[in-house]
Design a protein around this motif. Structure first.
Motif, PDB file in Angstrom:
ATOM      1  N   SER A   8      -8.529 -57.305 -29.670  1.00 57.40           N
ATOM      2  CA  SER A   8      -6.991 -56.729 -29.351  1.00 57.40           C
ATOM      3  C   SER A   8      -7.024 -56.446 -27.707  1.00 57.40           C
ATOM      4  O   SER A   8      -7.879 -55.801 -27.300  1.00 57.40           O
ATOM      5  CB  SER A   8      -6.452 -55.653 -30.113  1.00 57.40           C
ATOM      6  N   ARG A  10      -4.404 -54.826 -24.752  1.00 57.56           N
ATOM      7  CA  ARG A  10      -3.039 -54.246 -24.341  1.00 57.56           C
ATOM      8  C   ARG A  10      -3.200 -53.969 -22.889  1.00 57.56           C
ATOM      9  O   ARG A  10      -4.215 -53.762 -22.355  1.00 57.56           O
ATOM     10  CB  ARG A  10      -2.610 -52.909 -25.098  1.00 57.56           C
ATOM     11  N   MET A  11      -1.806 -54.185 -22.347  1.00 58.95           N
ATOM     12  CA  MET A  11      -1.752 -54.229 -20.904  1.00 58.95           C
ATOM     13  C   MET A  11      -0.369 -53.684 -20.615  1.00 58.95           C
ATOM     14  O   MET A  11       0.574 -54.233 -20.927  1.00 58.95           O
ATOM     15  CB  MET A  11      -1.933 -55.386 -19.972  1.00 58.95           C
ATOM     16  N   ASP A  12      -0.420 -52.448 -19.837  1.00 62.67           N
ATOM     17  CA  ASP A  12       0.782 -51.716 -19.577  1.00 62.67           C
ATOM     18  C   ASP A  12       1.790 -51.469 -21.021  1.00 62.67           C
ATOM     19  O   ASP A  12       2.653 -51.721 -20.893  1.00 62.67           O
ATOM     20  CB  ASP A  12       1.759 -52.490 -18.620  1.00 62.67           C
ATOM     21  N   ASP A  13       1.098 -50.981 -21.859  1.00 62.93           N
ATOM     22  CA  ASP A  13       1.628 -50.615 -23.231  1.00 62.93           C
ATOM     23  C   ASP A  13       2.059 -51.802 -23.885  1.00 62.93           C
ATOM     24  O   ASP A  13       3.119 -51.651 -24.803  1.00 62.93           O
ATOM     25  CB  ASP A  13       2.659 -49.782 -22.967  1.00 62.93           C
ATOM     26  N   ARG A  14       1.829 -52.995 -23.389  1.00 65.09           N
ATOM     27  CA  ARG A  14       2.128 -54.296 -24.068  1.00 65.09           C
ATOM     28  C   ARG A  14       1.219 -55.134 -24.743  1.00 65.09           C
ATOM     29  O   ARG A  14      -0.033 -55.165 -24.113  1.00 65.09           O
ATOM     30  CB  ARG A  14       2.753 -55.249 -23.111  1.00 65.09           C
ATOM     31  N   LYS A  15       1.351 -55.232 -26.023  1.00 67.36           N
ATOM     32  CA  LYS A  15       0.218 -56.076 -26.738  1.00 67.36           C
ATOM     33  C   LYS A  15       0.159 -57.542 -26.393  1.00 67.36           C
ATOM     34  O   LYS A  15       0.994 -58.210 -26.471  1.00 67.36           O
ATOM     35  CB  LYS A  15       0.567 -55.831 -28.213  1.00 67.36           C
ATOM     36  N   LEU A  16      -1.064 -58.101 -25.748  1.00 70.04           N
ATOM     37  CA  LEU A  16      -0.947 -59.611 -25.521  1.00 70.04           C
ATOM     38  C   LEU A  16      -1.535 -60.125 -26.805  1.00 70.04           C
ATOM     39  O   LEU A  16      -0.929 -61.421 -27.305  1.00 70.04           O
ATOM     40  CB  LEU A  16      -2.064 -59.882 -24.459  1.00 70.04           C
ATOM     41  N   ALA A  18      -3.753 -59.463 -30.998  1.00 66.17           N
ATOM     42  CA  ALA A  18      -4.621 -58.310 -31.476  1.00 66.17           C
ATOM     43  C   ALA A  18      -5.104 -58.900 -32.868  1.00 66.17           C
ATOM     44  O   ALA A  18      -4.502 -59.872 -33.308  1.00 66.17           O
ATOM     45  CB  ALA A  18      -3.594 -57.103 -32.159  1.00 66.17           C
ATOM     46  N   SER A  54      -9.134 -53.545 -26.227  1.00 63.17           N
ATOM     47  CA  SER A  54      -8.614 -52.383 -26.391  1.00 63.17           C
ATOM     48  C   SER A  54      -9.019 -52.068 -27.849  1.00 63.17           C
ATOM     49  O   SER A  54      -9.395 -50.782 -28.254  1.00 63.17           O
ATOM     50  CB  SER A  54      -6.987 -52.602 -26.857  1.00 63.17           C
TER      51      SER A  54
END
Length: 215
Positions: A8, A10-16, A18, A54
């Motif tokens: 998984s 995540r970048m800037d609280d955004r899931k790319l 998982a 992550s």
């Protein structure tokens, strides 16, 4: 060779993406597809060790990929990015550039061998004396691929290797990467090109869920 296990990012609280799992073995071509923004390029950069996960983990040759081990693993990889920018003026400088890197200093550049690779990719030998600004994006893409082939690394990673190509040239590229795989190379590829994806051994579709089709 490459194992991605429940990864998984995540970048800037955004899931790319998982929970992604995939494997690429010796001699295999595995193509990752999916819509824009689903994290395909980020996945490649994670395998290269440039983007931390992550959750989950990535293993190369059965060894865990970490910030410290990534440096050594990258010596076993050749990478063809989608955006090609080179700090050189001429094609001859462009093709010699990777051989000046510390990881490749034990490898000898051979123009004769390069011309053999160009023949398989439908490239004219006269391009060698051109400036980079004088050649097309598709020619630049195939020239960069030919250098990856010349390096003979056991792992090949490519982001949209046919994006700037017509149907004929794209077929040559697919055949070229197939030849790399036939020599034992593990190829992890990202592409929107349906025909190219169909030429691979397996196709992983990224999105809200993952579909693994192939072997």
């Amino acid at each position: 060779m490459i194992e991605v296990n429940k990864a998984s990012v995540r970048m800037d609280d955004r899931k790319l993406f998982a929970g992604l799992s995939l494997s690429v073995g010796e001699g295999q071509m595995v193509c990752v597809t999916g819509g824009s923004g689903c994290g395909k390029t980020t996945l490649l950069r994670a395998v290269l060790g440039f983007v931390p996960l992550s959750e989950g983990h990535i293993s190369i040759y059965g060894e865990l990929l970490t910030p410290s081990s990534a440096v050594e693993f990258r010596k076993q990889m050749s990478y063809l990015p989608q955006e090609l920018a080179f700090p050189v003026e001429s094609v001859r400088e462009m093709v010699a550039l990777p051989f000046g890197l510390k990881a490749n200093r034990n490898l000898l550049f051979s123009k004769d061998r390069l011309m053999e690779e160009w023949g398989r990719l439908g490239l004219d030998t006269g391009l060698y004396d051109k400036k980079v600004t004088e050649i097309s994006g598709g020619q630049r893409q195939r020239i960069a691929l030919s250098v990856c082939g010349l390096l003979r690394k056991p792992i090949f990673i490519a982001d949209e290797p046919t994006s700037a190509l017509d149907e004929h040239s794209a077929a040559l590229v697919a055949g070229y990467i197939r030849d790399m795989a036939s020599r034992g190379c593990a190829a992890l590829l990202v592409s929107h090109d349906t025909a190219f994806a169909e030429a691979c051994d397996r196709r992983i579709t990224m999105g809200d869920t993952y579909h693994d089709r192939g072997l």
